[in-house]
Design an enzyme around this catalytic site. Sequence first.
Site, PDB file in Angstrom:
ATOM      1  CE  LYS A   1      -2.337  -1.091   4.249  1.00  0.00           C
ATOM      2  NZ  LYS A   1      -1.504  -2.836   4.381  1.00  0.00           N
TER       3      LYS A   1
ATOM      4  NE  ARG B   1      -4.765  -1.577   9.660  1.00  0.00           N
ATOM      5  CZ  ARG B   1      -3.014  -0.887   9.555  1.00  0.00           C
ATOM      6  NH1 ARG B   1      -3.410   0.060   8.822  1.00  0.00           N
ATOM      7  NH2 ARG B   1      -2.061  -1.143  10.477  1.00  0.00           N
TER       8      ARG B   1
ATOM      9  NE  ARG C   1       7.570  -2.840   5.192  1.00  0.00           N
ATOM     10  CZ  ARG C   1       6.369  -2.482   5.660  1.00  0.00           C
ATOM     11  NH1 ARG C   1       5.599  -3.045   4.271  1.00  0.00           N
ATOM     12  NH2 ARG C   1       5.285  -2.419   6.046  1.00  0.00           N
TER      13      ARG C   1
ATOM     14  NE  ARG D   1       2.419  -5.436  10.968  1.00  0.00           N
ATOM     15  CZ  ARG D   1       3.221  -4.911  10.494  1.00  0.00           C
ATOM     16  NH1 ARG D   1       4.502  -5.810  10.560  1.00  0.00           N
ATOM     17  NH2 ARG D   1       3.427  -4.002   9.009  1.00  0.00           N
TER      18      ARG D   1
HETATM   19  P1  ADP Z   1       1.123  -2.186   8.237  1.00  0.00           P
HETATM   20  O1  ADP Z   1       2.551  -2.871   7.495  1.00  0.00           O
HETATM   21  O2  ADP Z   1       0.897  -3.040   8.910  1.00  0.00           O
HETATM   22  O3  ADP Z   1       0.129  -1.210   6.882  1.00  0.00           O
HETATM   23  P2  ADP Z   1       0.570   0.751   9.115  1.00  0.00           P
HETATM   24  O4  ADP Z   1       2.511   0.554   8.634  1.00  0.00           O
HETATM   25  O5  ADP Z   1       0.152   0.299   8.304  1.00  0.00           O
HETATM   26  O6  ADP Z   1       1.432  -0.900   9.197  1.00  0.00           O
HETATM   27  O7  ADP Z   1       0.345   0.797  10.435  1.00  0.00           O
HETATM   28  C1  ADP Z   1       1.231   0.076  11.816  1.00  0.00           C
HETATM   29  C2  ADP Z   1       0.482   0.194  13.227  1.00  0.00           C
HETATM   30  O8  ADP Z   1       0.163   1.054  13.394  1.00  0.00           O
HETATM   31  C3  ADP Z   1      -0.384  -1.024  13.040  1.00  0.00           C
HETATM   32  O9  ADP Z   1      -0.045  -2.410  12.999  1.00  0.00           O
HETATM   33  C4  ADP Z   1      -1.757  -0.515  13.870  1.00  0.00           C
HETATM   34  O10 ADP Z   1      -1.573  -1.073  15.478  1.00  0.00           O
HETATM   35  C5  ADP Z   1      -1.242   0.800  13.858  1.00  0.00           C
HETATM   36  N1  ADP Z   1      -2.488   1.416  13.006  1.00  0.00           N
HETATM   37  C6  ADP Z   1      -1.937   1.567  11.501  1.00  0.00           C
HETATM   38  N2  ADP Z   1      -3.319   2.474  10.942  1.00  0.00           N
HETATM   39  C7  ADP Z   1      -4.140   1.938  11.954  1.00  0.00           C
HETATM   40  C8  ADP Z   1      -5.719   2.005  12.342  1.00  0.00           C
HETATM   41  N3  ADP Z   1      -6.797   2.742  10.865  1.00  0.00           N
HETATM   42  N4  ADP Z   1      -6.424   2.372  13.229  1.00  0.00           N
HETATM   43  C9  ADP Z   1      -5.359   1.261  14.323  1.00  0.00           C
HETATM   44  N5  ADP Z   1      -4.430   1.201  14.426  1.00  0.00           N
HETATM   45  C10 ADP Z   1      -3.749   1.595  13.164  1.00  0.00           C
END
Ligand code: ADP
Length: 217
Positions: free
Chosen positions: A13, A88, A127, A173
Amino acid sequence: MRIILLGAPGAGKGTVAKLLTALDGSVQISTGDILRGAVKAGTPLGKEAKGHMDSGGLVPDSLIMGIMEQRLQEKDCQGGFLLDGFPRTIPQADELGKLLTKLNIKLDLVANIDVPRDVILDRLTTRRTCSNTSCQEIYNIKSNPPAPGDKCKKCGSPTIQRADETVEAISKRLDVYNEKTAPLIGYYDKLGKLLTIKEASSDGVVNAIKAGIAAKK
Ligand code: ADP
Ligand code: ZN
């Protein structure tokens, strides 16, 4: 463009969002980047978010909605936005729907980037992310390695493996994604917004999104 990027952690993404911002001046809004910035800066928001993030769980919906309500009203969003990592959960999607109605904004598309689990696991463990919070460039030790000494090619800061990129946190996750986020696929399909994309390369995904937006107009 005004789109949501949906997909499991590691689906690409963030990379796709960065490529799309170069096309038409839309801004990438990554809730993960915003939260990591808050953790690093030690703000109250960051203190509340950190434990959830390190374990691979989700940050409470109310915190996220507070952030997004403000963010979507900032001026740079007027030229379009790419939501990366948000919504999410179904409650977040419901709240976002209300917020967009209130702000009189219409979504073009929800792009569901569908990548097999084994590909995702391999990508996430390889990564590396730039530790400079205002950069956060993403690397991959196999396909797109950082500069010698594991330094960021853009800003020279050290690149790191995120705390949530250990094997345990990654499986958590992916489980959280399947349980809480995957239901959004059906949710947006019912609203007629969904485009599922199974392209292997980021460029392939970008082209499919461009074509999808053109077809919905
Ligand atoms: P990923 O690589 O899992 O897509 P992100 O960088 O989007 O990781 O998010 C990292 C962490 O931040 C998630 O595992 C969660 O704990 C938190 N997070 C990010 N966006 C959200 C959201 N919209 N709702 C709840 N938690 C979130
Ligand atoms: Zn950097």
